[in-house]
Design an enzyme around this catalytic site. Sequence first.
Site, PDB file in Angstrom:
ATOM      1  N   TYR A   1       7.979  14.026  35.854  1.00 35.25           N
ATOM      2  CA  TYR A   1       6.671  13.815  35.348  1.00 35.25           C
ATOM      3  C   TYR A   1       6.748  13.530  33.548  1.00 35.25           C
ATOM      4  O   TYR A   1       7.879  13.728  33.212  1.00 35.25           O
ATOM      5  CB  TYR A   1       5.602  14.871  35.460  1.00 35.25           C
TER       6      TYR A   1
ATOM      7  N   LYS B   1      13.114  15.594  33.348  1.00 35.29           N
ATOM      8  CA  LYS B   1      11.752  16.388  33.515  1.00 35.29           C
ATOM      9  C   LYS B   1      11.140  16.145  34.875  1.00 35.29           C
ATOM     10  O   LYS B   1      10.245  15.589  35.316  1.00 35.29           O
ATOM     11  CB  LYS B   1      10.690  15.558  32.445  1.00 35.29           C
TER      12      LYS B   1
HETATM   13  N1  PLP Z   1      10.685  21.462  26.679  1.00 37.95           N
HETATM   14  C1  PLP Z   1       9.989  21.789  27.945  1.00 37.95           C
HETATM   15  C2  PLP Z   1      10.592  22.750  29.185  1.00 37.95           C
HETATM   16  C3  PLP Z   1       8.748  21.064  28.163  1.00 37.95           C
HETATM   17  O1  PLP Z   1       8.093  21.242  29.334  1.00 37.95           O
HETATM   18  C4  PLP Z   1       8.353  20.351  27.247  1.00 37.95           C
HETATM   19  C5  PLP Z   1       7.064  19.625  27.300  1.00 37.95           C
HETATM   20  O2  PLP Z   1       6.278  19.584  28.426  1.00 37.95           O
HETATM   21  C6  PLP Z   1       8.923  20.447  26.112  1.00 37.95           C
HETATM   22  C7  PLP Z   1      10.067  20.794  25.703  1.00 37.95           C
HETATM   23  C8  PLP Z   1       8.531  19.475  24.886  1.00 37.95           C
HETATM   24  O3  PLP Z   1       8.750  17.924  25.271  1.00 37.95           O
HETATM   25  P1  PLP Z   1       7.810  16.959  24.641  1.00 37.95           P
HETATM   26  O4  PLP Z   1       7.800  16.982  23.035  1.00 37.95           O
HETATM   27  O5  PLP Z   1       8.370  15.421  25.088  1.00 37.95           O
HETATM   28  O6  PLP Z   1       6.513  16.960  25.427  1.00 37.95           O
END
Ligand code: PLP
Length: 287
Positions: free
Chosen positions: A33, A149
């Site tokens: 996602y 992700k």
């Molecule tokens: N780390 C995790 C585990 C996350 O789920 C997310 C965002 O959902 C992030 C870091 C931050 O990522 P981003 O800045 O790309 O939203």
Amino acid sequence: MGRIAYVNGQFVRHGEAVVHIEDRGYQLADAVYEVWALFDGKLADAEGHFARLERSLSELRIPMPMSRAALTIVLREAVRRNRISEGLLYLQVGRGVAPRGHAFPDQPVPPAVVITVSAVDRATSEAKAAKGVKVITTPENRWGRCDIKTVGLLPNALAKQAAKERGAAEAWFVDDLGFVTEGASSNAWIIDADGVLRTRDTNANILRGVTRRTLLDVLRDEGMKVEERPFTPAEAAAAKEAFITGAGSLVLPVVAVDDTPIGNGEVGPVAMKLRRLYIERARATAV
Ligand code: PLP
């Protein structure tokens, strides 16, 4: 007008949007996602999220469901149909629907695509940021590919619930060596006793946050001192300031770790300034 979702090629009423019971995302977490912040109805950090989506899919050998150009049109159409200006867009792409089995389907099936859009009240978010949030720490118990992700978020969900039960907004995972990896849905940062901004390096088992990446660019442009270097919860407790970054949290000040106040226990000036600078940049570059 009610909310509209996109499911496998069609826009449908949110409340009536459904997926198949043998969707592999549902049964095996075989899906990835992305979440984009929406500013003025436009996608923030668009390029970074698309690039990470393509990488996550390629690591799992799931094809892109359509070209990036076509997907951009669909995402924009989802925003338009929901008439949302400030909010979040969620995109999930899974391997698809097949009779249940762990290995990939023998005959490839089309990837499953779901999009939802939700509104964010920026005044409420700003009030939350101005107050700051607490974080707790919890032992790292996730798999070794947190750079992908995926929707396999059970450890993150349990950590977030533990945080909620302790009056905190986020849980920071701590690895076997005693260093913070990242939050359950955000990257973790401190401004250490020497005034140096610190966040975990991306060789570690963390998600390569898109907000983190953009903020690093902002910090470089501002000439601020940054080190991509691990820190411990004790260093966080002794830090001048701390904050988290993510598409949902943007840059959100942290005022306590495991109930130990950080600095004077109030939101720090640097974190607030970085929140403003990040939002300015994200808003200016949203497409
Ligand atoms: N780390 C995790 C585990 C996350 O789920 C997310 C965002 O959902 C992030 C870091 C931050 O990522 P981003 O800045 O790309 O939203």
